[in-house]
Design an enzyme around this catalytic site. Structure first.
Site, PDB file in Angstrom:
ATOM      1  N   GLU A 167      40.647   7.749 -11.900  1.00 61.33           N
ATOM      2  CA  GLU A 167      39.264   7.270 -11.884  1.00 61.33           C
ATOM      3  C   GLU A 167      38.890   6.719 -10.519  1.00 61.33           C
ATOM      4  OE1 GLU A 167      38.253   3.726 -14.166  1.00 61.33           O
ATOM      5  OE2 GLU A 167      40.383   3.301 -14.445  1.00 61.33           O
TER       6      GLU A 167
ATOM      7  N   ASP B 203      35.736   9.365 -14.444  1.00 62.99           N
ATOM      8  CA  ASP B 203      36.938   9.023 -15.198  1.00 62.99           C
ATOM      9  C   ASP B 203      37.485  10.308 -15.843  1.00 62.99           C
ATOM     10  OD1 ASP B 203      38.943   7.653 -16.451  1.00 62.99           O
ATOM     11  OD2 ASP B 203      37.661   6.603 -17.884  1.00 62.99           O
TER      12      ASP B 203
END
Length: 365
Positions: free
Chosen positions: A109, A14
């Site tokens: 992500e 992420d």
């Protein structure tokens, strides 16, 4: 039982405050300052905020006028999605150096299955560390990562040591990790669901685990079984590298409320043009047109129509959207309009089959 399941090595990467970080990368004078990507006007909405801005409570999806009240020194930057997409592609190229099993969730992500990776490295934790180092050295951006036995635990873990950190939840640690977890940290439990769980006396993973499957089904419907199994470390969803797009949309928020359909037609034409452009870029078309209407009191309404043929042409999309607009009277003045096309003609792609590998709990993470 968790110990009876094949254990995979999953990494969830992420990016840290991605949009804001890219803007700071391209404009070094913004470094160390509170930055918000999005509009700061009366109708502006924040797309992303730097960590300096987050210290003041500024968050994504927040109204720009509220953000400026929280942080008077906030610097607003106009979004540049072409640039974000460009950087995202470079990040994914790094991912593919390690595995072909990459499932992007968004520009910033993705899940990676590194159980059997191209580097022959048995440590998922070391792979995550190497990936994060490459992203920083090659692109000048930081990323956080979660590493564990399935997508759910990896996703939760990636938020643990943000920014620029990572957390590994080893197989033997999964149950204890989930039992101690605040219910608000469970991926898939939103604000409304969390409040409902609080009312039922569910505050942690352990509280959730004490509830039976029947109890959770009766209170949360289809989501009940999901909560029942994930709190026990059971989440069998595989990393799917060929995610098939199900819809494509564009929308606009207006600086002033629109009170007549006539005033909305010009806006709908612009939105239809953008949807058509995106369809052409993705080389898809669809049958179902949905008109999204958000009123001045923030109530939301959708109107849909399914055609007998696939469309991608701007004129056909606009004509269908017009029909939906005139379908019934508007409840109030309008602050946002959107058009989406679904029921796409996306061809079914081959799914990469992953052979389940039986692994004991003492797995090299």
């Amino acid at each position: 039982m968790l110990s009876d399941l094949p254990i995979r090595k999953i990494i969830h990467v992420d990016m840290d405050a991605f949009y804001a970080s890219v803007e700071i990368l391209d404009n070094p004078e913004l470094k160390g300052k509170p930055v918000a990507v999005g509009g700061g006007g009366k109708r502006g909405v924040i797309s992303a905020a730097s960590y300096e801005a987050r210290k003041f409570g500024v968050r994504s999806a927040m109204a720009g006028n509220l953000a400026i009240k929280l942080c008077p020194e906030l610097i607003f930057v106009k979004p540049n999605f072409e640039r974000y997409t460009e950087i995202s592609k470079k990040i994914r190229k790094i991912f593919f150096d390690y595995t072909d099993l990459v499932e992007p969730l968004s520009l910033d992500e993705a899940y990676l299955d590194v159980t059997n990776n191209k580097k022959g490295n048995p440590s998922a934790s070391l792979i995550a560390q190497e990936i994060r180092a490459r992203i920083f050295n090659e692109l000048g951006l930081t990323a956080s990562a979660g590493i564990s036995i399935n997508k759910f635990v990896a996703k939760v873990a990636s938020d643990y040591n943000k920014p620029n950190g990572q957390k590994t939840v080893n197989p033997e640690e999964v149950i204890g990790f989930l039992e101690a977890l605040d219910i608000r940290k469970f991926y898939g439990v939103g604000k409304v669901t969390a409040e409902k769980m609080y009312q039922l006396g569910i505050f942690t993973g352990n509280d959730l685990k004490l509830k039976s499957l029947e109890y959770l089904d009766s209170h949360f419907g289809k989501s009940g079984s999901y909560y029942y199994y994930v709190v026990r470390g059971i989440h069998t969803s595989e990393v799917k590298p060929n995610r098939i797009r199900k819809s494509l949309a564009a929308e606009r928020t207006f600086s002033e409320n629109l009170s007549s359909e006539v005033f909305m037609l010009e806006k709908l034409e612009q939105i239809a043009s953008e949807v058509s452009r995106r369809l052409a870029k993705s080389k898809v078309s669809g049958k179902t047109v949905t008109l999204k209407i958000k009123y001045s009191d923030f109530t939301l309404q959708t109107r849909s129509k399914t055609l007998h043929y696939f469309i991608s042409d701007k004129a056909l999309i606009l004509d269908t959207a017009k029909d939906l607009l005139y379908q019934e009277r508007l409840n109030n003045s309008v602050r946002l309009l959107g058009i989406s096309l679904s029921n796409l003609n996306t061809e079914t792609k081959k799914v990469i089959e992953q052979k389940s590998v039986s692994v004991q709990l003492k797995f090299g993470f």
